[in-house]
Enzyme design. Sequence first.
Site, PDB file in Angstrom:
ATOM      1  N   ASP A 556      29.064  42.061  39.012  1.00 58.18           N
ATOM      2  CA  ASP A 556      29.592  41.820  40.343  1.00 58.18           C
ATOM      3  C   ASP A 556      29.671  43.177  41.030  1.00 58.18           C
ATOM      4  O   ASP A 556      29.257  44.183  40.472  1.00 58.18           O
ATOM      5  CB  ASP A 556      30.947  41.103  40.307  1.00 58.18           C
ATOM      6  CG  ASP A 556      32.058  41.980  39.785  1.00 58.18           C
ATOM      7  OD1 ASP A 556      33.171  41.494  39.650  1.00 58.18           O
ATOM      8  OD2 ASP A 556      31.781  43.177  39.497  1.00 58.18           O
ATOM      9  N   HIS A 557      30.216  43.247  42.214  1.00 55.18           N
ATOM     10  CA  HIS A 557      30.134  44.523  42.946  1.00 55.18           C
ATOM     11  C   HIS A 557      31.011  45.595  42.318  1.00 55.18           C
ATOM     12  O   HIS A 557      30.889  46.760  42.612  1.00 55.18           O
ATOM     13  CB  HIS A 557      30.480  44.331  44.415  1.00 55.18           C
ATOM     14  CG  HIS A 557      31.872  43.842  44.630  1.00 55.18           C
ATOM     15  ND1 HIS A 557      32.194  42.515  44.530  1.00 55.18           N
ATOM     16  CD2 HIS A 557      33.009  44.507  44.908  1.00 55.18           C
ATOM     17  CE1 HIS A 557      33.492  42.356  44.753  1.00 55.18           C
ATOM     18  NE2 HIS A 557      34.008  43.559  44.979  1.00 55.18           N
ATOM     19  N   ASN A 558      31.910  45.198  41.458  1.00 58.67           N
ATOM     20  CA  ASN A 558      32.726  46.195  40.758  1.00 58.67           C
ATOM     21  C   ASN A 558      32.109  46.633  39.433  1.00 58.67           C
ATOM     22  O   ASN A 558      32.759  47.251  38.626  1.00 58.67           O
ATOM     23  CB  ASN A 558      34.113  45.625  40.467  1.00 58.67           C
ATOM     24  CG  ASN A 558      35.051  45.852  41.622  1.00 58.67           C
ATOM     25  OD1 ASN A 558      34.833  46.749  42.413  1.00 58.67           O
ATOM     26  ND2 ASN A 558      36.067  45.033  41.701  1.00 58.67           N
ATOM     27  N   ASP A 559      30.876  46.267  39.252  1.00 55.83           N
ATOM     28  CA  ASP A 559      30.195  46.594  38.010  1.00 55.83           C
ATOM     29  C   ASP A 559      30.899  45.985  36.812  1.00 55.83           C
ATOM     30  O   ASP A 559      30.918  46.551  35.735  1.00 55.83           O
ATOM     31  CB  ASP A 559      30.080  48.109  37.826  1.00 55.83           C
ATOM     32  CG  ASP A 559      29.140  48.698  38.846  1.00 55.83           C
ATOM     33  OD1 ASP A 559      28.232  47.966  39.270  1.00 55.83           O
ATOM     34  OD2 ASP A 559      29.336  49.863  39.206  1.00 55.83           O
ATOM     35  N   ILE A 560      31.527  44.866  37.005  1.00 55.78           N
ATOM     36  CA  ILE A 560      32.145  44.180  35.884  1.00 55.78           C
ATOM     37  C   ILE A 560      31.183  43.103  35.400  1.00 55.78           C
ATOM     38  O   ILE A 560      30.766  42.252  36.174  1.00 55.78           O
ATOM     39  CB  ILE A 560      33.468  43.513  36.304  1.00 55.78           C
ATOM     40  CG1 ILE A 560      34.415  44.562  36.852  1.00 55.78           C
ATOM     41  CG2 ILE A 560      34.094  42.763  35.142  1.00 55.78           C
ATOM     42  CD1 ILE A 560      34.816  45.628  35.880  1.00 55.78           C
TER      43      ILE A 560
END
Length: 762
Positions: A556-560
Amino acid sequence: MPLHLLTTTTISLLLLLSTLSTADDAAVMSKLLSALTPSPSGWDTKTPFCKWSNVNCDPSNAFVTSINLDSQSLSGTLPSELNQLSFLKSLSLQKNSLSGPLPSFSNMSTLGQIFLDSNSFSSIPPDFLLGCTHLQTISISENHNLSPWQIPLYWSESTNLQTIYASNASIFGGIPDFFDSFTNLQNLRLSYNNITGILPTSFGGSEIANLWLNNQLQGLSGGIDILSSMSQIYQVWLHANSFTGPLPDLSKCTNLFDLQLRDNQFTGVVPPSLMDLPNLVNISLANNKFQGPLPQFHNGVKVTLGGTNGFCGTNPGPCDPQVTALLAVAGAFGYPMLLAQSWQGNDCCGGWSFVTCDPQGKNVTMVSLGKQHLSGTISPAFANLTSLRNLYLNDNNLTGSVPEILTTLPQLQNFDVSNNNLAGPRPVFPPRVKFMYSGNVLLEKNQTAGGNGSGGGTLGSGSNSGSPGGNASGSGSSKESPVSAGMIAGIVIAVTVFVGVLVFVSYKCYAKRRHKGIGKVEGPEKGSKMVKANVAGGLNGHGGAPSELENKGSYDHNDIPIFEVRNAPNGNYSVETRLAGTFGYLAPEYAATGRVTTKVDVYAFGVVLMEIITGRKALDENMSDERSHLVTWFRRVLANKDNIQKAIDSTLDPDEETSESICKVAELAGHCTAREPHQRPDMGHAVNVLGPLVEQWKPSKFDEEESYCIDLHMSLPQALQRWQADEGTSRMFDDFSYNQTQSSIPSKPVGLADTFSSTDCR
Ligand SMILES: *[C@@H]1O[C@H](CO)[C@@H](O)[C@H](O)[C@H]1NC(C)=O
Ligand SMILES: *[C@@H]1O[C@H](CO)[C@@H](O)[C@H](O)[C@H]1NC(C)=O
Ligand SMILES: *[C@@H]1O[C@H](CO)[C@@H](O)[C@H](O)[C@H]1NC(C)=O
Ligand SMILES: *[C@@H]1O[C@H](CO)[C@@H](O)[C@H](O)[C@H]1NC(C)=O
Ligand SMILES: *[C@@H]1O[C@H](CO)[C@@H](O)[C@H](O)[C@H]1NC(C)=O
Ligand SMILES: *[C@@H]1O[C@H](CO)[C@@H](O)[C@H](O)[C@H]1NC(C)=O
Ligand SMILES: *[C@@H]1O[C@H](CO)[C@@H](O)[C@H](O)[C@H]1NC(C)=O
Ligand SMILES: *[C@@H]1O[C@H](CO)[C@@H](O)[C@H](O)[C@H]1NC(C)=O
Ligand SMILES: *[C@@H]1O[C@H](CO)[C@@H](O)[C@H](O)[C@H]1NC(C)=O
Ligand SMILES: *[C@@H]1O[C@H](CO)[C@@H](O)[C@H](O)[C@H]1NC(C)=O
């Protein structure tokens, strides 16, 4: 020229010279007489000066050799011609009310004693005692009206000086470092002035026995180590100054009888040698910042101890062992005031700065002294803080070596000494320890023989991060650092390991089930490997056996990373929903900082670990209040190892070795979710903890054709490395996906979970 004429001339010349000299001393003495009021008794102009009371002359009665007007209640000023008394040896004008500027006594090479004390002189000329090469005593104390003056450097030319008394004499500035000029100086009294600076080095080895430097207006500063080499010292008054640092070993000062040290800023433990001084009868230590055991002096010694000191007890005796260790630590830094201010008393968990203890407030778990301008060395006494997990000494000016014994600290996880001046051999720590040492040029190049630095397997490479010029990732400073590429890589690696394990165990369980299915029985020698594989089952097989993995988009955009676990017994279960819950849970921390930090992500990772171990959601509103917050509840559970067993997801049903590993992971989860961000380990550490657990995983048996494109001869870490080498780190995660890409990772083991029940893995 006739002989008699020559003789007469010579005689007349001699007579003339003689009368001239006499006339000189006579004139000076008559000036002195007229300057003083009242006239000293026994002085009058009608009598030759050599007959005046308390005036002595040489045998020819032509030259004054001494004047003694001690305590005659005289006032007036001194004539400037006094230095023409060319044979004057002793001048005593003390205890009067003389005033005005002092004249110059320069070039009085015969002058031995000059007593001017207890008067009201107003100033001292620059050449006051210049060229008085035979001076033995200067006494100018108690002249309260003097304008400020400094101790002149030319006093060093008076090499015969035995006594300098200049207390209460308006002296300012430093004490000149000229005491190696005096072979016989025994008394130096400079109390009640405005003298500043440090004790001069040349005090060392001097003959000074009586040293009064007490009650300086601003205060002398620095340490008093030099006293230890003043073996003649007898009486030392240093009270009411600004001296700092610890007391030196004074065991060579066997004559010391009176030592006044009160009202300074002394720190540290009072050295036992002080209590054994054979001639000590009077000592004051009150109102300093002394630490450690209350000193115990012999009977008959007059001691003052109280005030601001921070001794660890009101009776003599040893301090708490952790206090003892921490004081040794402070000692190696030279007992800095920074630590002395709060490292007082006998409870190091009772609010000592830079020290963190376990929740029970019993054992020291962290010492955080990064960026505190410390110098000195790293004390081996850290090794006595056996519960120590985190030790930060980075960004100071420490020298010496890293004590080898610190590798024995059983709980140590993070040890940061980066950016100091350490040298010597570099100890090799166990793989669990993240040892950061970059920025120590002499240390980086050197290493304990036999070690290769990264002591801990392939995954350990991230731990001993000290490559010259490189910034250690997660530098261990307790400050939060914003998300960096390195940090993301760390998280990616950790999650990769984690997911890899998940996949692998799934595979293993599948393989085992197949073998069972065809009637093969594991030999006992395979047992241990199976147990290890089961660790993974325990860790990762949420809700029972590991089951199907399915990619749901890599980032996702949080690199999670988001992936889904389809759990057979409980139906489909999305890790994404879990993570979403986790991050909802984390909202305050994200919202408050407005940025993602390493420590927040470590926290999230810890929450995920907890979820996996317990099979519970981060926030479960169906639970009772005290259990609804997974983190809060789990951290309470962690306090007792037995509780952990009960908290483990019941469907995991681990054996002994497995539960031990689960405990390790549980503990890691606990650390990751520590309340204070700076107490949380970084991702590299998490990798180091998880690494050894997965290291030896290798299937006990497998069918080549069923290997899903992975070389199962490799251990998991080896496989990881291979992947990392094949693909750039940045793309690693994309490749480590389950959406049927052409990566070397096992893609979705088709049909695995569907036909699989939790009992199969055990
Ligand atoms: C002291 O002697 C030096 C030279 O020996 C001379 O230059 C100086 O003027 C003398 N000082 C006084 C005050 O006589
Ligand atoms: C110096 O003068 C002060 C008063 O100004 C006095 O209290 C003190 O006793 C004097 N010091 C000594 C050593 O006599
Ligand atoms: C004491 O000395 C310092 C400098 O050495 C000076 O700044 C200060 O004004 C002095 N104090 C007095 C009262 O003379
Ligand atoms: C100890 O020292 C203090 C001050 O320095 C002095 O007043 C006292 O008389 C001394 N006592 C003895 C026993 O020497
Ligand atoms: C504190 O340390 C002691 C000695 O190392 C140990 O026996 C004890 O279990 C520790 N206590 C806690 C709460 O960790
Ligand atoms: C640890 O403590 C013991 C007992 O207090 C002491 O003997 C030992 O020297 C200490 N170790 C270090 C390395 O300071
Ligand atoms: C660091 O320590 C060295 C030697 O102890 C000293 O010379 C140097 O000035 C110190 N540097 C700083 C920045 O304190
Ligand atoms: C490396 O360690 C050895 C052993 O302590 C020491 O003799 C040597 O001086 C060290 N070299 C450097 C560059 O620090
Ligand atoms: C150190 O590393 C080198 C190369 O990485 C290796 O050849 C050597 O065997 C290692 N030495 C030890 C003692 O591990
Ligand atoms: C290390 O970090 C500091 C500050 O974060 C930076 O100024 C420096 O350039 C970095 N050094 C390297 C080699 O990356």
